[in-house]
Design an enzyme around this catalytic site. Structure first.
Site, PDB file in Angstrom:
ATOM      1  N   ASN A 280       0.689  -0.753   0.248  1.00  0.00           N
ATOM      2  CA  ASN A 280       0.121   0.145   0.021  1.00  0.00           C
ATOM      3  C   ASN A 280       0.756   0.815  -0.322  1.00  0.00           C
ATOM      4  O   ASN A 280       2.295   1.099  -0.032  1.00  0.00           O
ATOM      5  CB  ASN A 280      -0.579   0.014   1.328  1.00  0.00           C
ATOM      6  N   ASP A 325      -5.121   1.070   2.240  1.00  0.00           N
ATOM      7  CA  ASP A 325      -4.467  -0.327   2.449  1.00  0.00           C
ATOM      8  C   ASP A 325      -4.462  -0.994   1.736  1.00  0.00           C
ATOM      9  O   ASP A 325      -4.156  -2.179   2.182  1.00  0.00           O
ATOM     10  CB  ASP A 325      -4.339  -0.553   3.764  1.00  0.00           C
ATOM     11  N   TRP A 415      -2.815 -11.835   4.889  1.00  0.00           N
ATOM     12  CA  TRP A 415      -1.201 -12.975   4.085  1.00  0.00           C
ATOM     13  C   TRP A 415      -1.181 -13.858   4.463  1.00  0.00           C
ATOM     14  O   TRP A 415      -0.524 -15.240   3.411  1.00  0.00           O
ATOM     15  CB  TRP A 415       0.059 -12.150   5.239  1.00  0.00           C
TER      16      TRP A 415
HETATM   17 CA    CA Z   1      -0.248  -2.172   4.941  1.00  0.00          CA
END
Ligand code: CA
Length: 711
Positions: A280, A325, A415
């Protein structure tokens, strides 16, 4: 709508944001691994899990089928190993020639006999724990790379190290970051063409992202690819950055611009291309970062570079001008799919922004992008341009109004790696369901040792209203989605109580394995999603499993242990999946495994009752603001702990002002991961934070939230 009304009107999942601080629990000594003999099995040939995602294409698929949908109910623990930290376990176990290599929080490495669990060696790089506050998401490590007799480790404090795989001795090490800037490394290195690839993190704090390639033998820097341009008055490091700079305005390089590549890479040896997942913008608020607008390349993009040279090949930007983000650092998978009657070499990604992308990996051509959860920031991707059609209400920096955006900054997928089974043709996505109310910070202020987002974190703080908190808990969820990337639709879903569940593994036994935040390790039928087996791991699992075979027996290995940004930051919502102890272990399973975990310590800590302490509301308010800017990222929204670092409402220092100052300003606990804030905060700030935490203690007394497992 005023902010207070907004808070009460919203009935959607959210939270609060990043900052610094942190403290480690007492380290326990690793126990001896234990093992037990199993029953007769149909033998399988030895098989390794040699790379992070198994193959270079990171499919996270094991063809092994000794453990399968018909017999998985006989799966049991072969052995386990207790680990000496509980700051979050995110590594994928690498298995080569009967040896398991894992990394743990604080970047320690263990080499273990894969069959017996016997420790062969361990290595502690002595990470500078005072840097814990410079990372958003805990001092975690997603694993090592092993190649040609060397183990490659990237440490949280920015070093890349080569260890002798037989002994754990250091062969070389290189510092990959500027230590004066808030860079950290949590990702696993990859080795391609005898070069070790590593990125870094820090975009929440203010850095410029890049990826480095080091010679695997010598440790010499081979190339470096910056993911965002630097100061255009100075020479560009790479011709493509000159073009990228045309998509930026203002003085983005002063803060860094972001675009950190902190997790995903994939490699196609035939094409010689390395694929980089880029993060981001820094700050998040594009009006601060690039006031005149622009796409801000290569934020939130997949970038392909030549693995040999780091030369740019192509890019696809998932979120132009990112404001939420929405990293594209999520797991990248390479495979071949038949699309419209043609076999295409594709790259698959489910980035934070909630679209599942299929791109041609030779050219970067957009093939499809379909939402895999309900989202509201964009309506769809325009098939001609490949660009999202953004909902104007999500553009909080333009409207001047808070915008409850789905997904929020945790993303629809974070993730936790997904998995692709070529047998079923499905991608298994650990999906998140929660939004966030973004609002521009009234006046951007650059802070040291703290996130610099340009977003007003106070707006995301839940009110002192149990009914509102419960409403948000009810809408903070997660699931495992089985996604058909050709038909572009979900085939099945396993719903969990909360988000932040583990990474996925699919196997030739028609199984999908995934751990959960609630403390179970699950196996599902890969075709139907039927839940076939579960193991009570006693602790939250966020890591992804791997599978291997040795001496005719198939194993599945997974690291257990609760951690990462969700439990650190989310406060009341952090334990929405249920309260579990936080115990870090490597768990290794086989058919007929009979080892049992010791009974967990379910004793509870009791909060001291500070109801009688008199507080000045003005000081509490000052403390709330400072806490929200500096402490919340580790110690949780509203000072409610999420089971990873100490819950401050229980701190004995609340009643010992000198001791409190000594920790917050003096750094008395910096060796345990609690940074010193001298030069950043003053004594009056620290005192105000103490008053705020006492106020939180008093709120807990009023609502009866006064005991916690394990602390
Ligand atoms: Ca981030």
């Amino acid at each position: 709508m005023r902010v207070a009304e907004f808070r009460h009107a919203t009935a959607l999942a959210l939270s609060l944001l990043l900052a610094a601080c942190g403290g480690d629990q007492q380290d326990a000594a690793p126990s001896q691994a234990r093992s037990a003999a199993g029953p007769e099995l149909i033998p399988v040939a030895d098989a390794d899990w040699a790379r992070h995602g198994n193959g270079y294409g990171e499919e996270r698929f094991s063809p092994l089928n000794q453990i399968n949908a018909d017999n998985v109910d006989q799966l049991g623990l072969a052995w386990y190993l207790d680990l000496d930290t509980n700051r979050g376990q995110e590594a994928t176990p690498i298995v080569i020639d009967g040896v398991i290599y894992i990394s743990t929080a604080w970047s320690k490495v263990f080499a273990l006999d894969a069959v017996s669990g016997r420790e062969l060696w361990r290595f502690d790089p002595q990470v500078d724990r005072s840097r814990a506050a410079l990372g958003c998401c805990g001092p975690v490590s997603r694993g090592v790379a092993v190649e040609n007799g060397k183990v490659f480790l990237a440490t949280y404090d920015g070093r890349l190290m080569a260890l002798d795989a037989a002994s754990g001795k250091v062969l070389w090490q290189e510092l990959t970051i500027d230590l004066s800037k808030p860079y950290t490394i949590t990702g696993a290195p990859r080795v391609v063409e005898n070069r070790v690839i590593i990125g870094n993190g820090g975009a929440e704090f203010g850095v410029r992202g890049y990826v480095s390639a080091y010679d695997a033998d010598s440790g010499e820097l081979a190339w470096r690819f910056y993911t965002v341009p630097g100061d255009p008055s100075r020479p560009f490091e790479n011709p493509i950055l000159e073009k990228a700079a045309q998509t930026w305005t203002g003085e983005w390089w002063e803060i860094g611009g972001g675009g950190t590549a902190w997790d995903s890479f994939a490699y196609d040896p035939e094409l010689g291309l390395l694929y980089i997942g880029v993060g981001n913008g820094s700050p998040w608020n594009p009006a601060v970062r690039s006031p005149g607008g622009g796409d801000n390349l290569f934020l939130s993009s997949i970038v392909a570079v030549k693995a040999a040279t780091g030369e740019y090949a192509w890019h696809y930007q998932t979120t132009p001008g990112d404001a939420w983000d929405y990293t594209a650092t999520q797991h990248l998978i390479l495979t071949d799919l038949e699309i419209d009657g043609q076999t295409r070499k594709v790259i698959l990604q489910a980035p934070k922004n909630g679209f599942f992308y299929v791109l041609d990996r030779e050219t970067g051509e957009f093939l499809s992008g379909e939402p895999f959860i309900g989202i509201n920031w964009a309506s769809h991707i325009d098939p001609e341009s490949g660009r999202p059609v953004v909902n104007p209400e999500a553009e909080y920096w333009k409207t001047g109004q808070p915008a409850l955006v789905i997904p929020g900054f945790y993303g629809a997928h974070n993730w936790h790696p997904m998995s692709y089974s070529p047998d079923t043709g499905l991608v298994y996505i650990p999906a998140l369901e929660l939004g966030y109310p973004y609002a521009a910070e009234p006046e951007f202020e650059l802070r040291q040792q703290a996130p610099n987002l340009g977003v007003d974190l106070a707006v995301g703080t839940l009110p002192d209203d149990p009914a509102v908190i419960q409403a948000f808990k009810d809408q903070t969820r997660g699931h495992l989605a089985a996604w058909d990337p050709v038909a572009r639709k979900e085939v099945w879903r396993h719903q969990y109580a909360g988000p932040w569940n583990g990474g996925a593994l699919s196997t030739g036994g028609n199984l999908v394995f995934q751990g959960s935040a609630a403390g179970f390790f699950h196996a599902f039928d890969a075709t139907s999603g039927k839940a076939l087996w579960e193991f009570p791991a006693q602790t939250g699992i966020v890591a992804a499993p791997s599978a291997f075979a040795r001496d005719g027996v198939q194993y599945v290995a997974v690291m257990a242990g609760w951690g990462g940004t969700f439990p650190l930051l989310m406060g009341d919502l952090a334990l929405v999946s249920g309260e579990v102890i936080n115990r870090s272990r490597l768990l290794v399973f086989k058919l007929g495994g009979e080892v049992e975990l010791p009974a967990p310590d379910m004793s509870r800590s009791q909060m001291a009752d500070l109801s009688e302490v008199e507080l000045d509301p003005a000081v509490v308010a000052q403390g709330a603001a400072t806490y929200t800017n500096y402490c919340v990222g580790c110690h949780g929204s509203r000072a409610v702990g999420g089971g990873v670092v100490p819950d401050l409402r229980y701190s004995a220092f609340l009643q010992v002002p000198d001791g409190w100052l000594n920790v917050v300003i003096g750094g008395a606990l910096k060796d345990r991961g609690m940074a010193a804030f001298d030069g950043v905060l003053n004594e009056s700030d620290a005192e105000a934070i103490r008053a705020y935490v006492i106020d939180r203690n008093q709120y807990a007394q009023r609502t009866g939230d006064t005991s916690r497992l394990g602390r």
